[in-house]
Write a protein that holds these residues in place. Structure first.
Motif, PDB file in Angstrom:
ATOM      1  N   ILE A 110       0.847  -1.196   0.000  1.00 15.73           N
ATOM      2  CA  ILE A 110       0.000   0.000   0.000  1.00 15.73           C
ATOM      3  C   ILE A 110       0.876   1.237   0.000  1.00 15.73           C
ATOM      4  O   ILE A 110       1.725   1.411   0.877  1.00 15.73           O
ATOM      5  N   VAL A 111       0.672   2.082  -1.008  1.00 12.86           N
ATOM      6  CA  VAL A 111       1.384   3.351  -1.122  1.00 12.86           C
ATOM      7  C   VAL A 111       0.392   4.473  -0.835  1.00 12.86           C
ATOM      8  O   VAL A 111      -0.655   4.579  -1.479  1.00 12.86           O
ATOM      9  N   LEU A 112       0.701   5.301   0.143  1.00 13.76           N
ATOM     10  CA  LEU A 112      -0.131   6.442   0.511  1.00 13.76           C
ATOM     11  C   LEU A 112       0.465   7.679  -0.143  1.00 13.76           C
ATOM     12  O   LEU A 112       1.531   8.156   0.263  1.00 13.76           O
ATOM     13  N   ALA A 113      -0.198   8.204  -1.173  1.00 11.53           N
ATOM     14  CA  ALA A 113       0.347   9.281  -1.996  1.00 11.53           C
ATOM     15  C   ALA A 113      -0.470  10.558  -1.831  1.00 11.53           C
ATOM     16  O   ALA A 113      -1.705  10.511  -1.801  1.00 11.53           O
ATOM     17  N   ASP A 114       0.245  11.692  -1.762  1.00  8.73           N
ATOM     18  CA  ASP A 114      -0.468  12.956  -1.577  1.00  8.73           C
ATOM     19  C   ASP A 114      -1.290  13.342  -2.797  1.00  8.73           C
ATOM     20  O   ASP A 114      -2.390  13.876  -2.691  1.00  8.73           O
ATOM     21  N   GLY A 115      -0.779  13.094  -4.010  1.00  5.89           N
ATOM     22  CA  GLY A 115      -1.534  13.378  -5.221  1.00  5.89           C
ATOM     23  C   GLY A 115      -1.920  14.839  -5.323  1.00  5.89           C
ATOM     24  O   GLY A 115      -1.176  15.741  -4.939  1.00  5.89           O
ATOM     25  N   LEU A 116      -3.118  15.086  -5.816  1.00  5.03           N
ATOM     26  CA  LEU A 116      -3.602  16.451  -6.012  1.00  5.03           C
ATOM     27  C   LEU A 116      -4.366  16.990  -4.808  1.00  5.03           C
ATOM     28  O   LEU A 116      -4.871  18.107  -4.856  1.00  5.03           O
ATOM     29  N   SER A 117      -4.443  16.205  -3.739  1.00  5.15           N
ATOM     30  CA  SER A 117      -5.071  16.688  -2.516  1.00  5.15           C
ATOM     31  C   SER A 117      -4.362  16.111  -1.297  1.00  5.15           C
ATOM     32  O   SER A 117      -4.813  15.107  -0.722  1.00  5.15           O
ATOM     33  N   ALA A 143       2.679  -5.616   2.990  1.00  6.79           N
ATOM     34  CA  ALA A 143       3.993  -5.014   3.205  1.00  6.79           C
ATOM     35  C   ALA A 143       3.870  -3.795   4.122  1.00  6.79           C
ATOM     36  O   ALA A 143       2.789  -3.191   4.229  1.00  6.79           O
ATOM     37  N   PRO A 144       4.940  -3.391   4.781  1.00  3.75           N
ATOM     38  CA  PRO A 144       4.913  -2.123   5.513  1.00  3.75           C
ATOM     39  C   PRO A 144       4.547  -0.981   4.567  1.00  3.75           C
ATOM     40  O   PRO A 144       4.979  -0.968   3.409  1.00  3.75           O
ATOM     41  N   PRO A 145       3.755  -0.024   5.014  1.00  5.74           N
ATOM     42  CA  PRO A 145       3.267   1.031   4.116  1.00  5.74           C
ATOM     43  C   PRO A 145       4.388   1.941   3.609  1.00  5.74           C
ATOM     44  O   PRO A 145       5.423   2.101   4.254  1.00  5.74           O
TER      45      PRO A 145
END
Length: 260
Positions: A110-117, A143-145
């Motif tokens: 899991i990838v936590l991405a800031d993106g456009l917000s 997997a670890p984030p």
């Protein structure tokens, strides 16, 4: 106000209960009312803030760590500033360096991405991660984030390939609108590698409780998509949402979303 005007007002008042769209606003002379103009300006300002305000990475790391999935890794794209990120989407898809991401075989990363917000990720990222872990943790190795800044969806392909994820879930802040500025999307890509196209992904979008999709429901839909992905051996437009029951992984009309 005439009887006809009252009836028209009641019609629009009732219809507005079913949508956040700006409909039936009326007018003052030849223009919108002052209230409508001010509300529109406030919504536009909130959307701009959601795009430009930087993510509090330290706070998110703490929140993610508390979910018990292991120590999160922080990476960034080749976009060196928010201004460059907005001007150069291609740089947001390329890692500045992915060598800090731990390697190893995992079913799901899991990838936590800031993106456009970044605002959306700050508000909803950690609780959504918790819901995904609760839904998927008993069936798959997680997997670890990874937390990614100045990130586009395609950055997950580089991270996933480097880390050895069989499937990568990119949880990313969606483009803010004039109704909501804090919506998340989940982009699912099986066997991630650079060069994957939008047609090779599945998306669950509009995640922003209480007005949008809730965390538990979003996790359930993601799990249903993952069932289809593993049955077909690939993600993308052929995969349908099996979470509603009564549908096999390859059935049409199951309501899967695709995009990137």
């Amino acid at each position: 106000m005439s009887t006809e005007d009252v009836a028209v007002q009641e019609f629009w008042d009732e219809l507005r209960k079913s949508t956040r769209a700006r409909i039936g606003l009326g007018r003052a002379g030849t223009a919108l009312s002052t209230q409508a103009v001010l509300e529109l300006a406030a919504a536009h300002a909130a959307a701009r803030d959601a795009v430009h305000l930087p993510l509090d990475v330290d706070r998110l790391v703490t929140d993610v760590r508390e979910r018990g999935l292991g120590e999160p890794t922080v990476v960034t794209s080749r976009a060196t500033s928010r201004a460059e990120y907005l001007r150069r989407p291609d740089l947001g898809r390329l890692p500045a360096a992915a060598t800090s991401v731990p390697t190893g075989r995992h079913d799901v990363g899991i990838v936590l991405a800031d993106g456009l917000s970044p605002l959306a990720l700050a508000r909803h990222g950690a609780p959504l991660l918790g819901a995904l872990a609760a839904e998927l943790g008993d069936r798959y190795t997680l997997a670890p984030p990874v937390i990614a800044t100045q990130a586009r969806v395609g950055l997950g392909d580089h991270i996933g390939e480097r880390a050895g994820f069989d499937t990568v879930l990119v949880v990313i802040g969606e483009r803010p609108g004039l109704s909501f500025a804090d919506s998340l999307g989940i982009y699912l890509t099986h066997r991630p590698r650079p060069g994957r196209t939008d047609a090779e992904r599945n998306c669950v979008s509009n995640i922003h409780p209480p007005d949008g999709l809730g965390y538990v429901e979003a996790a359930r839909i993601t799990a249903g998509l993952l069932v289809g992905v593993l049955a077909l051996g690939r993600s993308g437009i052929e995969v349908k949402d099996t979470s509603r029951g009564g549908l096999e992984p390859g059935d049409a009309g199951a309501g899967a979303l695709s995009g990137g």
